[in-house]
Write a protein that holds these residues in place. Structure first.
Motif, PDB file in Angstrom:
ATOM      1  N   ARG A   1       0.235   7.919   1.172  1.00 17.74           N
ATOM      2  CA  ARG A   1      -0.498   9.037   0.561  1.00 17.74           C
ATOM      3  C   ARG A   1       0.405  10.090  -0.054  1.00 17.74           C
ATOM      4  O   ARG A   1       0.120  10.642  -1.105  1.00 17.74           O
ATOM      5  CB  ARG A   1      -1.404   9.669   1.622  1.00 17.74           C
ATOM      6  CG  ARG A   1      -2.298  10.772   1.108  1.00 17.74           C
ATOM      7  CD  ARG A   1      -3.272  11.215   2.171  1.00 17.74           C
ATOM      8  NE  ARG A   1      -2.683  12.065   3.168  1.00 17.74           N
ATOM      9  CZ  ARG A   1      -2.524  13.391   3.036  1.00 17.74           C
ATOM     10  NH1 ARG A   1      -2.922  13.988   1.942  1.00 17.74           N
ATOM     11  NH2 ARG A   1      -2.001  14.090   4.001  1.00 17.74           N
TER      12      ARG A   1
ATOM     13  N   PHE B   1      -3.207   2.155  -3.067  1.00 18.36           N
ATOM     14  CA  PHE B   1      -2.812   3.515  -2.737  1.00 18.36           C
ATOM     15  C   PHE B   1      -3.678   3.996  -1.585  1.00 18.36           C
ATOM     16  O   PHE B   1      -4.883   3.755  -1.567  1.00 18.36           O
ATOM     17  CB  PHE B   1      -2.988   4.435  -3.952  1.00 18.36           C
ATOM     18  CG  PHE B   1      -2.137   4.013  -5.116  1.00 18.36           C
ATOM     19  CD1 PHE B   1      -0.835   4.473  -5.218  1.00 18.36           C
ATOM     20  CD2 PHE B   1      -2.617   3.145  -6.066  1.00 18.36           C
ATOM     21  CE1 PHE B   1      -0.031   4.076  -6.268  1.00 18.36           C
ATOM     22  CE2 PHE B   1      -1.817   2.734  -7.127  1.00 18.36           C
ATOM     23  CZ  PHE B   1      -0.525   3.208  -7.226  1.00 18.36           C
ATOM     24  N   GLU B   2      -3.054   4.666  -0.614  1.00 16.96           N
ATOM     25  CA  GLU B   2      -3.823   5.220   0.494  1.00 16.96           C
ATOM     26  C   GLU B   2      -4.847   6.221  -0.030  1.00 16.96           C
ATOM     27  O   GLU B   2      -4.650   6.846  -1.078  1.00 16.96           O
ATOM     28  CB  GLU B   2      -2.896   5.917   1.494  1.00 16.96           C
ATOM     29  CG  GLU B   2      -2.169   4.981   2.402  1.00 16.96           C
ATOM     30  CD  GLU B   2      -1.380   5.703   3.486  1.00 16.96           C
ATOM     31  OE1 GLU B   2      -1.357   6.953   3.529  1.00 16.96           O
ATOM     32  OE2 GLU B   2      -0.764   5.002   4.307  1.00 16.96           O
TER      33      GLU B   2
ATOM     34  N   CYS C   1       0.870  -1.171   0.000  1.00 19.36           N
ATOM     35  CA  CYS C   1       0.000   0.000   0.000  1.00 19.36           C
ATOM     36  C   CYS C   1       0.911   1.225   0.000  1.00 19.36           C
ATOM     37  O   CYS C   1       1.694   1.428   0.931  1.00 19.36           O
ATOM     38  CB  CYS C   1      -0.924   0.015   1.213  1.00 19.36           C
ATOM     39  SG  CYS C   1      -2.087   1.397   1.166  1.00 19.36           S
TER      40      CYS C   1
ATOM     41  N   SER D   1      -4.502   9.810  -2.206  1.00 20.51           N
ATOM     42  CA  SER D   1      -3.147   9.685  -2.725  1.00 20.51           C
ATOM     43  C   SER D   1      -2.756  10.930  -3.513  1.00 20.51           C
ATOM     44  O   SER D   1      -3.569  11.514  -4.224  1.00 20.51           O
ATOM     45  CB  SER D   1      -3.045   8.461  -3.637  1.00 20.51           C
ATOM     46  OG  SER D   1      -1.806   8.437  -4.309  1.00 20.51           O
ATOM     47  N   GLU D   2      -1.482  11.312  -3.398  1.00 14.82           N
ATOM     48  CA  GLU D   2      -0.935  12.454  -4.128  1.00 14.82           C
ATOM     49  C   GLU D   2      -0.067  11.998  -5.302  1.00 14.82           C
ATOM     50  O   GLU D   2       0.661  12.797  -5.894  1.00 14.82           O
ATOM     51  CB  GLU D   2      -0.119  13.331  -3.176  1.00 14.82           C
ATOM     52  CG  GLU D   2      -0.960  13.931  -2.067  1.00 14.82           C
ATOM     53  CD  GLU D   2      -0.142  14.687  -1.021  1.00 14.82           C
ATOM     54  OE1 GLU D   2       1.080  14.880  -1.227  1.00 14.82           O
ATOM     55  OE2 GLU D   2      -0.731  15.074   0.003  1.00 14.82           O
ATOM     56  N   LEU D   3      -0.146  10.731  -5.651  1.00 14.38           N
ATOM     57  CA  LEU D   3       0.683  10.183  -6.721  1.00 14.38           C
ATOM     58  C   LEU D   3       0.471  10.956  -8.016  1.00 14.38           C
ATOM     59  O   LEU D   3      -0.664  11.166  -8.441  1.00 14.38           O
ATOM     60  CB  LEU D   3       0.359   8.700  -6.946  1.00 14.38           C
ATOM     61  CG  LEU D   3       1.237   7.996  -7.973  1.00 14.38           C
ATOM     62  CD1 LEU D   3       2.666   7.874  -7.458  1.00 14.38           C
ATOM     63  CD2 LEU D   3       0.671   6.630  -8.299  1.00 14.38           C
TER      64      LEU D   3
ATOM     65  N   PRO E   1      -5.231   6.538  -8.655  1.00 15.43           N
ATOM     66  CA  PRO E   1      -5.902   7.664  -8.001  1.00 15.43           C
ATOM     67  C   PRO E   1      -6.174   8.827  -8.960  1.00 15.43           C
ATOM     68  O   PRO E   1      -5.571   8.924 -10.035  1.00 15.43           O
ATOM     69  CB  PRO E   1      -4.916   8.074  -6.915  1.00 15.43           C
ATOM     70  CG  PRO E   1      -3.585   7.607  -7.392  1.00 15.43           C
ATOM     71  CD  PRO E   1      -3.839   6.378  -8.221  1.00 15.43           C
TER      72      PRO E   1
END
Length: 174
Positions: free
Chosen positions: A46, A67-68, A43, A71-73, A92
């Protein structure tokens, strides 16, 4: 801004489980970070904004990347999980760039879900579409075909087919 790059030494071939502390400030997962480990799932925290090339390559047991929430991915680089067993991935809303070949050699990837709030990519009929110009509202790049798809009709609005979009697929008819 604090940036951390995670690189695991190749001598961690027996690593099976990775957990990040709540509130992790990790920003980047570096190239070959988990290469040749035995992890089955992970996981992503974020705050991670970038997953670098080959971060999970040769993780033969890897089945899932999550992904938490929130997420800021932003970026997934090329060939992030070559030779993994990933079957599905949920991307995300924050994803801005999927590099060409990012899902190359993920032979079992049959489902890619993209947040409906993502302005840069969309999934339609097991095909992932992207934009050649992020300022445009036109999805004109056929980016990826899920590996179990057998028939594809290329829509008339497509101007580019990304490298390896159909690699490792079961396509019989285009």
């Amino acid at each position: 801004e604090k940036v951390e790059i995670l690189n695991i030494n190749k001598n961690c071939e027996y690593l099976q489980k990775v957990e990040f502390q709540p509130g992790s400030e990790l920003k980047t997962i570096g190239s070959f970070a988990f290469d040749h480990t035995q992890i089955e799932e992970i996981c992503i925290p974020r705050r991670v904004k970038r997953i670098c090339s080959n971060a999970f390559s040769s993780c033969f047991q890897l089945k899932r990347i999550d992904f938490e929430k929130d997420s800021e991915l932003e970026i997934i680089e090329r060939e992030i999980a070559t030779d993994s067993q990933i079957e599905s991935i949920v991307l995300p809303a924050s994803i801005q760039k999927l590099e060409d070949k990012c899902f190359r050699n993920i032979k079992n990837l049959i489902k890619v879900t993209i947040s409906p709030d993502n302005p840069n990519y969309k999934n339609c009929n097991n095909l992932i579409y992207g934009k050649s110009d992020t300022k445009s509202d036109k999805f004109d790049v056929l980016f990826f075909a899920c590996r179990d798809i057998e028939t594809v009709t290329i829509p008339p609005f497509i101007k580019k087919i990304s490298p390896f979009a159909f690699s490792n697929s079961k396509i019989k008819t285009v």
